[in-house]
Design a protein around this motif. Structure first.
Motif, short mmCIF file in Angstrom:
data_model
loop_
_atom_site.label_atom_id
_atom_site.label_comp_id
_atom_site.label_asym_id
_atom_site.label_seq_id
_atom_site.Cartn_x
_atom_site.Cartn_y
_atom_site.Cartn_z
N UNK A 113 0.85 -1.19 0.00
CA UNK A 113 0.00 0.00 0.00
C UNK A 113 0.89 1.24 0.00
N UNK A 114 0.49 2.22 -0.81
CA UNK A 114 1.23 3.46 -0.89
C UNK A 114 2.26 3.50 -2.00
N UNK A 115 2.56 2.33 -2.58
CA UNK A 115 3.47 2.32 -3.73
C UNK A 115 2.69 2.79 -4.96
N UNK A 116 3.38 3.25 -6.02
CA UNK A 116 2.67 3.76 -7.20
C UNK A 116 1.67 2.74 -7.76
N UNK A 117 0.42 3.15 -7.86
CA UNK A 117 -0.64 2.26 -8.32
C UNK A 117 -1.39 1.60 -7.18
N UNK A 118 -0.84 1.67 -5.99
CA UNK A 118 -1.46 1.05 -4.81
C UNK A 118 -1.81 2.10 -3.76
N UNK A 120 -4.06 4.30 -1.50
CA UNK A 120 -5.40 4.16 -0.93
C UNK A 120 -5.46 5.04 0.31
N UNK A 121 -5.99 6.23 0.13
CA UNK A 121 -6.08 7.17 1.24
C UNK A 121 -4.70 7.47 1.81
N UNK A 122 -4.62 7.44 3.14
CA UNK A 122 -3.35 7.72 3.82
C UNK A 122 -2.56 6.45 4.13
N UNK A 123 -3.07 5.30 3.71
CA UNK A 123 -2.41 4.04 4.02
C UNK A 123 -1.11 3.92 3.24
N UNK A 124 -0.01 3.73 3.98
CA UNK A 124 1.29 3.56 3.34
C UNK A 124 2.10 2.54 4.11
#
Length: 145
Positions: A113-118, A120-124
């Motif tokens: 989550x948080x990688x380019x293409x993934x 989703x909101x503030x999720x990293x």
């Protein structure tokens, strides 16, 4: 003097054409994957020309391109003969292509989550970009938080 200008212009054209060649991406993905399309958009936003090839059997593509199963993600790309697996930031690809050493490519295993293409909101998630060689040896290329 004219000879020097002509040589300089020829050199500039050669450098420009080699930089341009490295911006062409062949992206292999499942026809059903939305995050792969988002990663392709990220690459386009960063100046890359993306040619998409949709395949039902991505495992065969990964095997053909020599992706170690522990590095697998949802899509695989080829740029200038190098292999890029997963949601790698365009900036890391650019840095890699500037000095690939003797590596075959880069990978972001899984789908963090948080990688380019993934996004989703503030999720990293914290994730690593790994450089890999033909012989299976790995090296840490970058870490993202």
């Amino acid at each position: 003097m004219k000879k020097v200008k002509k040589l300089a212009l020829t050199s500039l054209m050669l450098v420009s054409s080699s930089v341009f060649a490295a911006t062409e991406v062949t992206s292999y993905k499942s026809p059903y994957c939305g995050c792969c399309t988002e990663w392709e958009d990220h690459m386009k936003d960063n100046g890359y020309d993306v040619n998409t090839e949709k395949h039902e059997d991505m495992a065969a593509i990964k095997e053909k391109l020599g992706i170690d199963p522990r590095l697998a993600s949802c899509h695989t790309a080829v740029i200038d003969g190098y292999v890029f697996e997963g949601h790698i930031p365009a900036s890391d690809i650019k840095n890699f292509l500037a000095d690939p050493k003797d590596f075959k490519g880069l990978a972001v295993p899984g789908m963090p989550m948080g990688s380019p293409g993934m996004e989703y909101g503030d999720q990293k998630d914290k994730y690593q970009v790994v450089a890999f060689k033909e012989n299976g040896k790995l090296a840490l290329f970058n870490t993202h938080n």
